[in-house]
Design a protein around this motif. Structure first.
Motif, PDB file in Angstrom:
ATOM      1  N   VAL A 195      33.576  37.964  26.027  1.00 42.57           N
ATOM      2  CA  VAL A 195      33.394  36.931  25.006  1.00 42.57           C
ATOM      3  C   VAL A 195      31.925  36.781  24.615  1.00 42.57           C
ATOM      4  N   ALA A 200      32.866  48.879  28.548  1.00 42.79           N
ATOM      5  CA  ALA A 200      33.551  49.712  29.545  1.00 42.79           C
ATOM      6  C   ALA A 200      35.024  49.370  29.688  1.00 42.79           C
ATOM      7  N   ALA A 259      37.359  45.100  34.380  1.00 40.05           N
ATOM      8  CA  ALA A 259      36.458  44.226  35.138  1.00 40.05           C
ATOM      9  C   ALA A 259      35.918  43.089  34.263  1.00 40.05           C
ATOM     10  N   ILE A 302      44.362  33.374  39.435  1.00 38.17           N
ATOM     11  CA  ILE A 302      44.918  32.697  38.258  1.00 38.17           C
ATOM     12  C   ILE A 302      46.306  33.277  37.976  1.00 38.17           C
ATOM     13  N   ASN A 349      32.220  28.783  32.917  1.00 36.37           N
ATOM     14  CA  ASN A 349      32.284  28.203  31.565  1.00 36.37           C
ATOM     15  C   ASN A 349      31.934  29.175  30.442  1.00 36.37           C
TER      16      ASN A 349
END
Ligand SMILES: Cc1cc2nc3c(=O)[nH]c(=O)nc-3n(C[C@H](O)[C@H](O)[C@H](O)COP(=O)(O)OP(=O)(O)OC[C@H]3O[C@@H](n4cnc5c(N)ncnc54)[C@H](O)[C@@H]3O)c2cc1C
Length: 337
Positions: free
Chosen positions: A12, A33, A37, A210, A320
């Protein structure tokens, strides 16, 4: 002034900065890449500010609130309404002890952001706002205007907007950023940034488990709010998606950059807490249990700075990074100017 920018990293942060630079007239290429990851790929997508405020993290709260103010334009630039999955949050406490913790957290936030929209509510008031919540809550707060995005759609939308504006995203692992073309090079490679940017940019990894749950024909619909809960002193959150929820997240020191498998105990705790918060989740399908690594700085603040006349770095966004993306892009544009 230089006008060609190479970016290392298509998470992001790299994509948000690349899009801002392209909009400002730079010829931009992102070298990435891939998603394996990429913290952005596993994240929950909460645009946390009020719900993230922790006593002692004053500067982080300031940056988060500046970024929150930039999100509406950022989303407008992407033009894909599916990216934004919730507009408001509920901060909820299961017990009186959890509620007292939440009260302290909110007092800190209100002290720094007096205009923050945080309404203290009883358990039944919260259930009226969000009927999917379980019974017996101590109470909590309604945080208006604090929503969430679908992080995977966000990445797709950012890459699409970048390409539509003439920027490029290429599949490539960069070993030496000094060899990349361009007048400026931005290292935004998340956890990989330390190896590329040198000792002056210390980034360590914090692992997080998660889950992704999908509703079935027989289940109740996903919540409308982001639900941030505290249960027995443990945080748990539910982030709405069009077809389900993302349940997050544990947080502990990663054992290395490849420590990306969820542990059974992390999955078990998250499921138990999530179903206690929203009992209807018990009939959802568990479609993904994943772990990612948050790229963290030593002081908890993002590292957005020049390295030398040609190179810049933007990383260390910790828990964040999605919320802070628009602020980071605007700060990088100041540095590029
Ligand atoms: C479980 C979990 C939940 C989270 N939930 C939230 C949330 O709800 N809200 C929020 O704001 N944040 C959340 N975060 C934090 C957020 O995901 C990160 O802060 C953010 O994604 C960091 O973005 P980034 O672009 O810096 O790094 P990344 O997303 O990790 O992207 C880095 C990119 O660089 C590439 N790369 C690395 N090295 C190289 C190289 N040498 N050459 C080329 N490319 C390279 C990688 O392939 C990757 O695509 C969460 C994180 C985790 C782990």
């Amino acid at each position: 002034m230089g006008r060609e920018l190479s970016v290392v990293g298509g998470g992001v942060i790299g994509l948000a900065c690349a899009l801002a630079a392209t909009d400002a007239g730079w010829t931009t290429t992102v070298h990435d890449a891939g998603p394996r990851a990429r913290a952005t790929h596993v994240a929950g997508g909460m645009l946390g500010c009020l719900g993230e405020g922790q006593p002692g993290e004053d500067r982080l709260l300031d940056l988060s609130s500046q970024s929150a103010a930039l999100w509406p334009d950022f989303l407008g630039r992407l033009g894909d309404p599916a990216v934004h999955t919730a507009s408001d949050s509920i901060l909820m406490a299961a017990s009186g002890t959890d509620f007292a913790y939440l009260d302290d957290q909110v007092a800190f936030v209100r002290d720094r952001l007096p205009a923050a929209s945080l309404r203290r509510s009883t358990g039944s008031e919260l259930r009226r706002a969000e009927p999917s919540l379980g019974r017996g809550l101590a109470g909590g707060y309604l945080a208006e205007g604090e929503g969430a995005v679908d992080n995977r759609l966000l990445i797709d939308a950012l890459a699409a907007a970048l390409r539509a504006s003439g920027g490029q995203v290429v599949d490539a692992t960069v070993d030496d950023p000094t060899e990349l073309p361009g007048d400026r090079v931005l290292i935004a490679a998340g956890l990989g940034s330390a190896a590329l940017a040198g000792a002056g940019v210390p980034v360590h990894g914090e692992k997080g488990e998660i889950l992704r749950l999908r509703r079935t024909r027989w289940s109740v619909p996903p919540p409308r709010h982001v639900i941030r809960g505290r249960r027995h002193g443990r945080p748990v959150y539910l982030v709405p998606r069009a077809d389900g929820v993302v349940v997050g997240a544990t947080q502990y020191e990663a054992q290395g950059p490849d420590d990306r498998r969820p542990q059974a105990v992390g999955v078990a705790d998250l499921l138990a807490d999530a179903i206690a918060v929203m009992p209807g989740l018990s009939s959802y399908e568990l479609v993904e249990a994943a772990a990612g690594i948050r790229p963290c700085s030593a002081d908890g603040l993002p590292i957005v700075q020049r390295i030398d006349d040609r190179m810049l770095v933007a990383t260390g966004h910790g828990r964040n990074g999605i919320a802070l993306a628009p602020w980071t892009a605007s700060r990088v544009m100041e540095l590029l100017a």
